[in-house]
Motif scaffolding. Structure first.
Motif, PDB file in Angstrom:
ATOM      1  N   HIS A 143       0.888  -1.160  -0.003  1.00 38.98           N
ATOM      2  CA  HIS A 143       0.095   0.000  -0.105  1.00 38.98           C
ATOM      3  C   HIS A 143       0.980   1.247   0.154  1.00 38.98           C
ATOM      4  O   HIS A 143       1.864   1.435   0.762  1.00 38.98           O
ATOM      5  N   TRP A 144       0.810   2.062  -0.716  1.00 34.26           N
ATOM      6  CA  TRP A 144       1.650   3.102  -1.235  1.00 34.26           C
ATOM      7  C   TRP A 144       0.843   4.528  -0.660  1.00 34.26           C
ATOM      8  O   TRP A 144      -0.399   4.772  -1.126  1.00 34.26           O
ATOM      9  N   ALA A 145       1.614   5.482   0.198  1.00 33.65           N
ATOM     10  CA  ALA A 145       0.864   6.433   0.458  1.00 33.65           C
ATOM     11  C   ALA A 145       0.918   7.567  -0.493  1.00 33.65           C
ATOM     12  O   ALA A 145       0.309   8.509  -0.661  1.00 33.65           O
ATOM     13  N   ARG A 146       2.023   7.302  -1.136  1.00 35.32           N
ATOM     14  CA  ARG A 146       2.164   8.264  -2.402  1.00 35.32           C
ATOM     15  C   ARG A 146       2.434   7.447  -3.676  1.00 35.32           C
ATOM     16  O   ARG A 146       3.088   6.189  -3.281  1.00 35.32           O
ATOM     17  N   PRO A 147       2.588   7.788  -5.063  1.00 34.36           N
ATOM     18  CA  PRO A 147       2.936   7.121  -5.922  1.00 34.36           C
ATOM     19  C   PRO A 147       4.393   6.512  -5.842  1.00 34.36           C
ATOM     20  O   PRO A 147       5.249   7.150  -5.603  1.00 34.36           O
ATOM     21  N   PRO A 148       4.721   5.165  -6.181  1.00 34.55           N
ATOM     22  CA  PRO A 148       5.940   4.460  -5.710  1.00 34.55           C
ATOM     23  C   PRO A 148       6.925   5.083  -6.596  1.00 34.55           C
ATOM     24  O   PRO A 148       6.704   5.279  -8.029  1.00 34.55           O
TER      25      PRO A 148
END
Length: 135
Positions: A101-106
Motif C-alpha cells: 500500500h503506497w501513501a504516494r505514487p511509488p
C-alpha cells in the motif's frame, strides 16, 4: 480409459493447490521466527533497500516455496512433472504483488523491491522442483 486420462490433469492441479495451502501454514511460524532474528536490521543504500531487503524478508516464504515445488514433483502423475511446478510458482508470483500500500505514487526502487519480493518465491518453487527431479 479416456475419462481416467482427463482426470489426471485435474488431480495434478489439485495436488499443486493442496501443497501450496498445506505448506502455506508452515510459512507462518517460519516467518515469525525469522522476523525475530532479523528485527532491527538496517539496510543502507539503494541496492540493499531494493534488492537485499526483499530477499531477506521473503526468505521463509521462498524456503517453503522450494518445499512446495519438491512436493509437487513427488506427488504428480506425469511424464514431465516439472511442468506442474509452474502452477504454484505462478500463484507465488501473482500473490507476491499484493499487500503493498503506497501513501504516494511509488518510485522505481519501490517497484523493484516489490518485483524482487514476488519473483524470489516463484523462482525457488521451480528451483525446488528442479532439485527434486535431479535427485
Amino acid at each position: 480409459m479416456y475419462v481416467l486420462h482427463k482426470r489426471v490433469p485435474v488431480r495434478n492441479l489439485l495436488v499443486g493447490a493442496g501443497a501450496l495451502c498445506l505448506f502455506g501454514w508452515l510459512a507462518i511460524p517460519l516467518e515469525l521466527g525469522f522476523y525475530k532474528l532479523t528485527a532491527g536490521l538496517i539496510y543502507r543504500g539503494q541496492f540493499n533497500g531494493a534488492v537485499v531487503m526483499p530477499l531477506v524478508e521473503h526468505f521463509p516464504v521462498a524456503l517453503v516455496a522450494a518445499a512446495v515445488g519438491a512436493a509437487v514433483i513427488w506427488l504428480v502423475e506425469s511424464e514431465r512433472p516439472l511442468v506442474w511446478t509452474v502452477f504454484p510458482a505462478l500463484v507465488y508470483l501473482f500473490s507476491g504483488f499484493f499487500g503493498y500500500h503506497w501513501a504516494r505514487p511509488p518510485m522505481l526502487l519501490g517497484r523493484v523491491e516489490q518485483t524482487v519480493g514476488a519473483v524470489f518465491p516463484a523462482f525457488t518453487c521451480i528451483l525446488g522442483g528442479l532439485i527434486a527431479v535431479r535427485w
